[in-house]
Design a protein around this motif. Structure first.
Motif, PDB file in Angstrom:
ATOM      1  N   UNK A   1     -64.564  -3.369 -28.742  1.00 43.95           N
ATOM      2  CA  UNK A   1     -65.329  -2.633 -29.741  1.00 43.95           C
ATOM      3  C   UNK A   1     -65.498  -3.462 -31.012  1.00 43.95           C
ATOM      4  N   UNK A   2     -64.446  -4.175 -31.400  1.00 46.93           N
ATOM      5  CA  UNK A   2     -64.548  -5.041 -32.582  1.00 46.93           C
ATOM      6  C   UNK A   2     -65.575  -6.146 -32.346  1.00 46.93           C
ATOM      7  N   UNK A   3     -65.606  -6.675 -31.125  1.00 45.23           N
ATOM      8  CA  UNK A   3     -66.591  -7.704 -30.798  1.00 45.23           C
ATOM      9  C   UNK A   3     -68.010  -7.144 -30.901  1.00 45.23           C
ATOM     10  N   UNK A   4     -68.209  -5.958 -30.382  1.00 49.19           N
ATOM     11  CA  UNK A   4     -69.535  -5.330 -30.467  1.00 49.19           C
ATOM     12  C   UNK A   4     -69.957  -5.130 -31.926  1.00 49.19           C
ATOM     13  N   UNK A   5     -69.031  -4.711 -32.755  1.00 55.15           N
ATOM     14  CA  UNK A   5     -69.352  -4.481 -34.166  1.00 55.15           C
ATOM     15  C   UNK A   5     -69.764  -5.779 -34.851  1.00 55.15           C
ATOM     16  N   UNK A   6     -69.030  -6.849 -34.577  1.00 53.57           N
ATOM     17  CA  UNK A   6     -69.347  -8.139 -35.184  1.00 53.57           C
ATOM     18  C   UNK A   6     -70.691  -8.672 -34.681  1.00 53.57           C
ATOM     19  N   UNK A   7     -70.940  -8.531 -33.399  1.00 51.25           N
ATOM     20  CA  UNK A   7     -72.196  -9.005 -32.840  1.00 51.25           C
ATOM     21  C   UNK A   7     -73.377  -8.179 -33.361  1.00 51.25           C
ATOM     22  N   UNK A   8     -73.170  -6.895 -33.540  1.00 51.69           N
ATOM     23  CA  UNK A   8     -74.216  -6.040 -34.104  1.00 51.69           C
ATOM     24  C   UNK A   8     -74.539  -6.471 -35.529  1.00 51.69           C
ATOM     25  N   UNK A   9     -73.494  -6.826 -36.293  1.00 48.01           N
ATOM     26  CA  UNK A   9     -73.703  -7.294 -37.668  1.00 48.01           C
ATOM     27  C   UNK A   9     -74.501  -8.591 -37.683  1.00 48.01           C
ATOM     28  N   UNK A  10     -74.206  -9.488 -36.766  1.00 47.38           N
ATOM     29  CA  UNK A  10     -74.944 -10.752 -36.700  1.00 47.38           C
ATOM     30  C   UNK A  10     -76.407 -10.494 -36.356  1.00 47.38           C
ATOM     31  N   UNK A  11     -76.635  -9.677 -35.340  1.00 46.72           N
ATOM     32  CA  UNK A  11     -78.003  -9.358 -34.925  1.00 46.72           C
ATOM     33  C   UNK A  11     -78.815  -8.729 -36.063  1.00 46.72           C
ATOM     34  N   UNK A  12     -78.126  -7.941 -36.893  1.00 48.33           N
ATOM     35  CA  UNK A  12     -78.826  -7.239 -37.979  1.00 48.33           C
ATOM     36  C   UNK A  12     -79.175  -8.171 -39.130  1.00 48.33           C
ATOM     37  N   UNK A  13     -78.490  -9.331 -39.223  1.00 45.89           N
ATOM     38  CA  UNK A  13     -78.660 -10.175 -40.401  1.00 45.89           C
ATOM     39  C   UNK A  13     -79.200 -11.571 -40.142  1.00 45.89           C
ATOM     40  N   UNK A  14     -79.453 -11.883 -38.872  1.00 46.40           N
ATOM     41  CA  UNK A  14     -80.104 -13.157 -38.590  1.00 46.40           C
ATOM     42  C   UNK A  14     -80.873 -13.058 -37.280  1.00 46.40           C
ATOM     43  N   UNK A  15     -81.968 -13.779 -37.235  1.00 48.66           N
ATOM     44  CA  UNK A  15     -82.745 -13.884 -35.991  1.00 48.66           C
ATOM     45  C   UNK A  15     -82.550 -15.265 -35.376  1.00 48.66           C
ATOM     46  N   UNK A  16     -81.676 -16.060 -35.990  1.00 47.90           N
ATOM     47  CA  UNK A  16     -81.427 -17.420 -35.537  1.00 47.90           C
ATOM     48  C   UNK A  16     -80.386 -17.439 -34.432  1.00 47.90           C
ATOM     49  N   UNK A  17     -80.357 -18.518 -33.621  1.00 50.20           N
ATOM     50  CA  UNK A  17     -79.325 -18.633 -32.576  1.00 50.20           C
ATOM     51  C   UNK A  17     -77.929 -18.661 -33.185  1.00 50.20           C
ATOM     52  N   UNK A  18     -76.968 -18.128 -32.450  1.00 49.72           N
ATOM     53  CA  UNK A  18     -75.565 -18.210 -32.851  1.00 49.72           C
ATOM     54  C   UNK A  18     -74.718 -18.388 -31.602  1.00 49.72           C
ATOM     55  N   UNK A  19     -73.495 -18.788 -31.804  1.00 51.12           N
ATOM     56  CA  UNK A  19     -72.559 -19.089 -30.720  1.00 51.12           C
ATOM     57  C   UNK A  19     -71.456 -18.037 -30.692  1.00 51.12           C
ATOM     58  N   UNK A  20     -71.084 -17.609 -29.494  1.00 51.75           N
ATOM     59  CA  UNK A  20     -69.961 -16.689 -29.320  1.00 51.75           C
ATOM     60  C   UNK A  20     -68.903 -17.431 -28.502  1.00 51.75           C
TER      61      UNK A  20
END
Length: 350
Positions: A47-66
């Motif tokens: 759930x913490x991972x989902x929250x962090x990934x949701x935050x990234x998606x909401x604030x950048x459209x650029x590629x990112x690494x997990x």
């Protein structure tokens, strides 16, 4: 430009995933600056991972690494744990900690089917691994999303092993790098060499792009790594004083002090060798101890000591992860630092 084209980024700079000192904010800042921001997930529940990934998606459209660990969880040993707690007993007594009340715990989580299920909702552009690769079926799932796959190597043999299994680029982790060694074919620490000796060897041995990491802290270091054949550079320690990092107060203080000049590989905090700033427990027990349980089971018993000491303003029982070159640590925005790190190679048009 090979790495930029491969990963869809503007600058050949990857922010190293650093579990425990960062979350989504650092990754967002680096990606928005044109580099590749990274989110470490080894310490995150689903759930913490989902929250962090949701935050990234909401604030950048650029590629990112997990990023994920690929270790095999060891079977807990009552005897080994008892030896470890006895080793730490004088410190428990000093801080008034009841050792019998300390619960065991895994400390770090490896990539799993459940993780893949949760990650499928986000399908990140880049997925990286430490300690090798996950099983073939899990790796196939990641590939099915169209994600580019990176993994760390500490020897030429590991780099070749990764290339044979189809990774898109290999991260050449030099001896200087902070945090956990990425080794997975051998536990012999003598097989790891310095970054600038290692990079040309890997470049010669594999046909895929090579990403240099370890001891690189400024634009000159980035340019030097790329002059040796690296397609890009992964940097961690230099970002740890940025406001977007979650580095603790005691860790920040250590990075800004003369203590940061002396680091060592230690297994005391997790059970696996990782480079950090030398502190009291490393000096008194020795940085490497046969008493420490297998990774990541050493973490549970030492956590209460860390928490108590940090509450008193001390980092003497904390894993103060850092590479051998903390000279590039700056209290500037991660965006500004990313652009600064890439300045020399941008001017040279690598």
């Amino acid at each position: 430009m090979i790495l930029q084209k491969l990963l869809g980024i503007d600058l050949p700079i990857i922010q190293a995933p650093m579990a425990g000192v960062q979350g989504s904010a650092l990754a967002i800042a680096v990606s928005n600056a044109g580099g590749l921001g990274s989110l470490p997930c080894a310490l995150l529940g689903l759930e913490a991972m989902r929250q962090e990934l949701s935050a990234i998606r909401a604030q950048t459209s650029r590629p990112f690494n997990v990023n994920f660990f690929c270790h095999t969880q060891p079977e807990p040993s009552v005897e080994r744990d008892a030896i470890w707690r006895e080793t730490l007993a004088p410190y428990f007594a000093e801080y008034g900690i009841d050792a019998s009340a300390i619960a065991a715990g895994p400390g770090r989580f490896p990539f799993s089917a459940a993780t893949a299920d949760a990650l499928n909702e986000f399908r990140p552009a880049v997925v990286s691994f430490h300690f090798g690769l996950p099983s073939a079926d899990l790796l196939a799932r990641v590939r099915s999303w169209g994600a580019k796959i990176l993994s760390s190597a500490t020897t030429v043999d590991e780099a070749r092993w990764l290339e044979e299994r189809g990774v898109d680029a290999v991260i050449a982790q030099g001896l200087e790098a902070g945090g956990h060694r990425g080794h997975f074919l051998s536990d012999d620490l003598d097989t790891q060499v310095g970054t600038f000796a290692f990079v040309p060897q890997i470049v010669k041995a594999v046909k895929i792009p090579v990403i240099a990491t370890g001891g690189i802290a400024d634009a000159r270091g980035v340019a030097a790594a790329m002059a040796l054949g690296a397609a890009g550079v992964q940097i961690g320690t230099a970002y740890m004083l940025c406001p977007e990092a979650t580095t603790s107060a005691v860790h920040r203080a250590a990075l800004k002090s003369d203590a940061a000049r002396i680091t060592a590989l230690t297994n005391l905090f997790t059970g696996r060798p990782a480079r950090g700033i030398v502190n009291r427990i490393m000096r008194e027990l020795g940085p490497m101890s046969a008493a420490a349980p297998a990774f990541p089971l050493a973490t549970a018993a030492i956590m209460p000591l860390r928490a108590k000491a940090e509450s008193l303003g001390s980092g003497e029982f904390s894993p103060l992860w850092a590479g051998q070159n903390a000279s590039g640590c700056k209290e500037v925005s991660a965006s500004a630092l990313t652009r600064e790190l890439a300045a020399a190679v941008v001017d040279a048009r690598y």
